[in-house]
Design a protein around this motif. Sequence first.
Motif, short mmCIF file in Angstrom:
data_model
loop_
_atom_site.label_atom_id
_atom_site.label_comp_id
_atom_site.label_asym_id
_atom_site.label_seq_id
_atom_site.Cartn_x
_atom_site.Cartn_y
_atom_site.Cartn_z
N UNK A 208 0.85 -1.20 0.00
CA UNK A 208 0.00 0.00 0.00
C UNK A 208 0.88 1.24 0.00
N UNK A 209 0.49 2.23 -0.78
CA UNK A 209 1.27 3.45 -0.88
C UNK A 209 1.08 4.31 0.36
N UNK A 210 2.17 4.52 1.06
CA UNK A 210 2.18 5.41 2.20
C UNK A 210 3.02 6.63 1.83
N UNK A 211 3.71 7.20 2.79
CA UNK A 211 4.57 8.35 2.54
C UNK A 211 5.47 8.54 3.74
N UNK A 212 6.65 9.06 3.50
CA UNK A 212 7.57 9.30 4.61
C UNK A 212 6.96 10.24 5.63
N UNK A 213 6.15 11.18 5.18
CA UNK A 213 5.55 12.14 6.12
C UNK A 213 4.54 11.47 7.04
N UNK A 214 4.22 10.21 6.80
CA UNK A 214 3.37 9.47 7.72
C UNK A 214 4.12 8.97 8.95
N UNK B 188 -1.72 8.87 6.57
CA UNK B 188 -0.65 7.95 6.18
C UNK B 188 -0.10 7.21 7.39
N UNK B 189 -0.03 7.87 8.54
CA UNK B 189 0.36 7.15 9.76
C UNK B 189 -0.66 6.06 10.06
N UNK B 190 -1.93 6.37 9.84
CA UNK B 190 -3.00 5.39 10.09
C UNK B 190 -2.90 4.21 9.13
N UNK B 191 -2.62 4.48 7.86
CA UNK B 191 -2.54 3.37 6.90
C UNK B 191 -1.32 2.49 7.20
N UNK C 254 3.06 -11.36 2.58
CA UNK C 254 3.43 -10.28 3.48
C UNK C 254 2.69 -9.01 3.07
N UNK C 255 2.61 -8.07 4.00
CA UNK C 255 2.02 -6.76 3.72
C UNK C 255 3.04 -5.68 4.07
N UNK C 256 3.19 -4.70 3.19
CA UNK C 256 4.16 -3.63 3.40
C UNK C 256 3.55 -2.28 3.02
N UNK C 257 4.15 -1.23 3.55
CA UNK C 257 3.86 0.13 3.11
C UNK C 257 5.04 0.62 2.28
N UNK C 258 4.75 1.40 1.25
CA UNK C 258 5.79 1.91 0.36
C UNK C 258 5.86 3.44 0.42
N UNK C 259 7.08 3.96 0.28
CA UNK C 259 7.31 5.41 0.19
C UNK C 259 7.92 5.70 -1.17
N UNK C 260 7.24 6.42 -2.05
CA UNK C 260 7.73 6.62 -3.41
C UNK C 260 8.68 7.78 -3.59
N UNK C 261 8.88 8.60 -2.56
CA UNK C 261 9.60 9.86 -2.75
C UNK C 261 8.66 10.91 -3.34
N UNK C 262 9.20 12.05 -3.72
CA UNK C 262 8.39 13.09 -4.33
C UNK C 262 8.36 12.86 -5.84
#
Length: 245
Positions: free
Chosen positions: A161-167, A184-187, A207-215
């Motif tokens: 799932x797409x998250x973000x570093x700001x999460x 994003x913290x919640x996801x 497995x389940x992971x969160x991803x951070x794509x950058x800007x």
Amino acid sequence: MRPWALVTPASRGIGLELARRLLQTTNVPVVATARKDTDQTKENLLSGLQGVEEDRLHVLKLDVLDEQTIHDAAAKASALFPTKESYLHLALCLPGLLFPEKSPSQIDYEHALLTFRTNTLGPMMLLKHFSPFLPRKSTSLPDPNSTQLRGVPQEHATWATMSARVGSITDNRLGGWYSYRASKAAVNQVMRTFDNHLRTSAGEKAVAVSLHPGTVKTGLSEEFWGNVKEEKLFSAEFAAEKLVE
């Protein structure tokens, strides 16, 4: 068992490029989704691709703000890929929305609610309806060296799932973006909880992971491109390549 992949949504931005990359670099069938105009989305996904079999791509209508459409898309996926002979090997769940509040006074209730419905509840509802397609402990996965798994994670199925570093809470040193950061913290918590569930249901097979794509140069971040160093501002194509890797 036949593996397949899900990219949702895939009508533009990173989702579009992720689906195109899977079509180009893997052998798996790809289910892509769009809120509207699925025919145009399919045309955009296939545009310029050489040697890709069009029947590998299935574009379904799905809006993460409307659970009935998620249910209906899952039913269509079930018809395309019956669980007795197929399983979901790679899911890329990418719904995202940003209202960049700089101070508490800028927080708008309806905007914040829409952010959480999109960024947190959207992925949660996708889990509800599509996670049953993931392998279970009893599922026989293809040999990791099989050509069926070329270009995708080989040792296990992956729900990303797409998250973000700001999460990240510990990494938050600038503030602002209240609803986006919180959603994003919640996801991230949702993904951690789901990964714990998979340990029980799938063992080491998923497995389940969160991803951070950058800007990335998409409509979501366009307002902030000028504040990002050129070498840290990525094209959607580059982000898709690195996320899959």
